[in-house]
Design a protein around this motif. Structure first.
Motif, PDB file in Angstrom:
ATOM      1  N   GLU A 152      52.447  47.548 100.430  1.00 56.43           N
ATOM      2  CA  GLU A 152      52.238  46.436  99.493  1.00 56.43           C
ATOM      3  C   GLU A 152      52.431  45.060 100.122  1.00 56.43           C
ATOM      4  OE1 GLU A 152      51.040  47.357  96.504  1.00 56.43           O
ATOM      5  OE2 GLU A 152      51.205  49.381  97.352  1.00 56.43           O
ATOM      6  N   ARG A 230      46.292  48.908  92.968  1.00 55.71           N
ATOM      7  CA  ARG A 230      47.042  47.671  93.229  1.00 55.71           C
ATOM      8  C   ARG A 230      47.975  47.356  92.072  1.00 55.71           C
ATOM      9  NH1 ARG A 230      47.387  45.423  98.151  1.00 55.71           N
ATOM     10  NH2 ARG A 230      46.609  43.331  97.804  1.00 55.71           N
ATOM     11  N   THR A 235      49.079  50.895  96.417  1.00 53.44           N
ATOM     12  CA  THR A 235      47.753  50.567  96.938  1.00 53.44           C
ATOM     13  C   THR A 235      47.177  51.650  97.850  1.00 53.44           C
ATOM     14  OG1 THR A 235      48.261  48.213  96.810  1.00 53.44           O
ATOM     15  CG2 THR A 235      46.462  48.856  98.264  1.00 53.44           C
TER      16      THR A 235
END
Length: 325
Positions: A152, A230, A235
């Protein structure tokens, strides 16, 4: 070539095949190892620990070179029997393990007692430092360009690799964005002592993926990946297709979404079926931004020899920019 990675793993070239779900099987792992790199079986591609034992045995019929097993440890409501997979790895005589996801801390002593070398995959330097303290032998550093889960923090390899090289004592392997000898040369210059490639090895003759998928990746550009999950802080970089477009659109709708809203789209069995049947829009297909660098489907041997040759050429060319002493 000789680096701490080639010495640690007993391989000719410091080139490691990514441990890819559904793709890291005997045919690909053996081909990479036979070509002088390190092939990797993906433990959880096998539905049971016993199936993993059989895949390890099958790989041994195809190569007498070192190969490893990837064990990705992820949080789950009903997690796989990780301890049983670890035992299957040890029973199979495997001496190289790539761990990913959560910390492998619970299994390090068990692996070390059997002489297993542990490479842990990380997306941040802080996690790499933690892995080093826990006793792993090397770390693979995933930049933001990579396929799968880049973390992230969104830090690309050009920045992440030299920071890691400066901070760590154990050797590092560059992962994410590497598909040719130019990228390998850059990774070595940035402080890595080896490279890990997933997407590039997907597009080889031996990869157990349908020809249609390989051709779709050859035809794609660096802009043809999509970042999913996301909004869920998990992600994943995947190939841009109808499924990933729908997932992201669902995530971005007013009010957001829950994982249950997209579960049918991203189910693993659906992605596996797409890879095997050649249905480009049939499921989630992991792919890194390096697809923009891929324009053919070589054998693993052809690819690795090309990588090493190009790496040498580009490093030699860069040296030529300096005046002679």
């Amino acid at each position: 070539m000789k680096t701490r990675i080639t010495e640690l793993l007993g391989i000719r070239y410091p080139i490691i095949q990514g441990g890819m779900q559904w793709v890291g099987r005997a045919e690909l792992a053996a081909a990479v190892s036979n070509a002088g790199g390190l092939g990797i079986l993906t433990a959880l591609t096998q539905q049971t620990p016993e199936a993993l034992r059989e895949e390890i045995a099958r790989t041994r019929t195809m190569t007498d070179r070192p190969f490893g097993v990837n064990l990705t440890i992820l949080p789950a409501v009903k997690p796989p029997p990780y301890a049983e997979y670890v035992q299957a790895i040890l029973d199979g005589g495997i001496r190289i393990v790539e761990t990913a996801g959560n910390s492998p801390r619970d299994f390090i002593d068990q692996f070390k007692a059997q002489g297993v070398k542990i490479v842990h995959k990380c997306t941040t330097v802080r996690h790499a430092l933690s892995a080093e303290r826990n006793g792993v032998d090397a770390v693979s550093i995933d930049g933001f360009e990579c396929a799968g889960h880049p973390g992230e923090d969104d830090v690309p390899g050009l920045v992440l690799l030299p920071i890691a090289a400066r901070a760590l004592r154990i050797p590092i392997i560059a992962s994410g964005g590497i598909a040719d000898g130019r990228g390998m040369a850059a990774a070595l210059a940035l402080g890595a002592e080896g490279v890990n490639m997933g997407t590039r090895f997907c597009v080889t003759q031996e990869a157990p993926i349908h020809y249609n998928i390989k051709q779709a990746l050859v035809a794609a550009s660096e802009r043809d990946t999509k970042l999913m999950f996301r909004t869920m802080k998990n992600t994943a970089r995947v190939f841009r297709n109808a499924i990933s477009e729908e997932v992201v659109a669902t995530e971005n709708r007013p009010g957001g979404c829950q994982f249950e809203d997209i579960r049918p789209l991203v189910a693993g069995v659906r992605g596996r079926a797409a890879l095997e049947a050649g249905e480009v829009n049939g499921g989630v297909i992991s792919a890194g931004q390096c697809i923009g660098l891929i324009d053919d489907v070589p054998t693993c041997a052809e690819l690795i020899e090309r990588l090493v040759r190009e790496c040498r050429e580009h490093l030699d060319r860069a040296r030529g920019y300096f005046d002679s002493p």
